[in-house]
Write an enzyme that holds these catalytic residues in place. Structure first.
Site: not given
Length: 303
Positions: A16, A47, A50, A108-109, A150, A181
């Protein structure tokens, strides 16, 4: 496009990377990619950022560089929490026109000061949206869709069983490959894999490994993911954190130890969070590359 049939015959090794900060020119990452491609990863994910569609250009340009110059399959992250369906449709069109075939679909966060669009509540909603987009394409192609998982439970899940149920929704919606993760305790990952297989989640699951080369960055990631830190790890961080060189080398050694154990026990792949640091990726590759060349002889479920 990533060929899952071919990948199933080997232990997958992927990387990544992330776009440079807005204040930095995009070509600052190109030298990193030039070094990473020499390690012959199966794919490189990049990535997205955001926000919404305004973050698409850098990701798209990096993905095109990975594919056209590096000769490696790119996987683009696509977080949907702040996207409208109109934006998502535009982004998919951009990926299609650029010949980008692989997407990591993410919720996403949440971003401080920015309200979610509420048009995609879960990653599984985005996966269904992508599948619907594919059904209307006229070029005869479709996106290969990956999802995230996760090992130590998503921070917003009620419990591990709720977490697995949500993961199954992603797979049922169309995700054919999962990236985990980061984690530092392999036993946590093994228990997660057992739960996933029992639930009927049978797609490839790669273990996400982040070398602990910087104490502050690891502490930040741990606060976001609630990753469990074994005593061996915390003692390492305490002993070497005052020396950048020592913590780098110790972190590389810890990651190598994790990877050897995971691959030995039949894990299907390793997704290395490079943090755009080709030196660290090279050192890990030097230590473990030969174990990836040995064909898998066991499956994790038979461990």
């Amino acid at each position: 496009m990533i060929n899952e049939t071919e990948l199933s015959k080997k232990t997958i090794f992927s990387f990544e990377v992330f776009p440079p900060k807005k204040t930095m020119p995009i070509d600052t990452i190109y030298s990193t990619l030039d070094e990473l491609k020499d390690l012959k990863p199966d794919f490189i994910s990049v990535t997205f950022g955001a926000g919404g569609s305004e973050n698409c250009d850098n990701t798209l340009n990096i993905a095109k560089r990975i594919k056209e110059v590096c000769g490696v399959e790119p996987v683009v992250h696509m977080p949907c929490i702040n996207m409208t369906k109109q934006e998502a449709n535009y982004i998919l069109q951009q990926f299609q026109q650029a010949g980008i075939d692989n997407i990591l679909a993410l919720r996403g966060d949440k971003v401080e000061g920015k309200e979610p669009s509420n048009e995609f509540l879960h990653a599984s909603d985005l996966i269904s949206f992508i599948k619907d987009f594919d059904s209307k394409r006229t070029d005869g192609k479709s996106f290969a869709i990956m999802g995230a998982c996760y090992p130590e439970q998503h921070p917003q899940s009620k419990d591990v069983f709720d977490d697995i149920a949500n993961l199954k929704l992603k797979v049922d919606a169309g995700a054919t490959h999962l990236l985990s993760q980061l984690f530092f305790d392999n036993e946590q990952f093994y228990r997660f894999l057992e739960r996933a297989r029992i639930a009927g989640i049978n797609v490839p699951i790669e273990a996400g490994i982040m070398p602990a080369t910087n104490k502050k960055s690891i502490e930040r990631m741990v606060s976001m993911t609630n990753a469990i830190l074994p005593k061996k790890f915390t003692r390492m961080m305490e002993r070497y954190s005052d020396s950048p060189e020592a913590i780098r080398d110790a972190g590389i050694a810890y990651a190598v130890d994790q990877i050897v154990d995971l691959v030995t026990n039949g894990v299907q792949g390793i997704h290395l969070y490079t943090m755009n640091n080709p030196y660290v990726a090279k050192k890990i590759n030097e230590a473990i590359r030969n174990i990836f060349d040995v064909p898998p002889t066991i499956e994790f479920c038979n461990r």
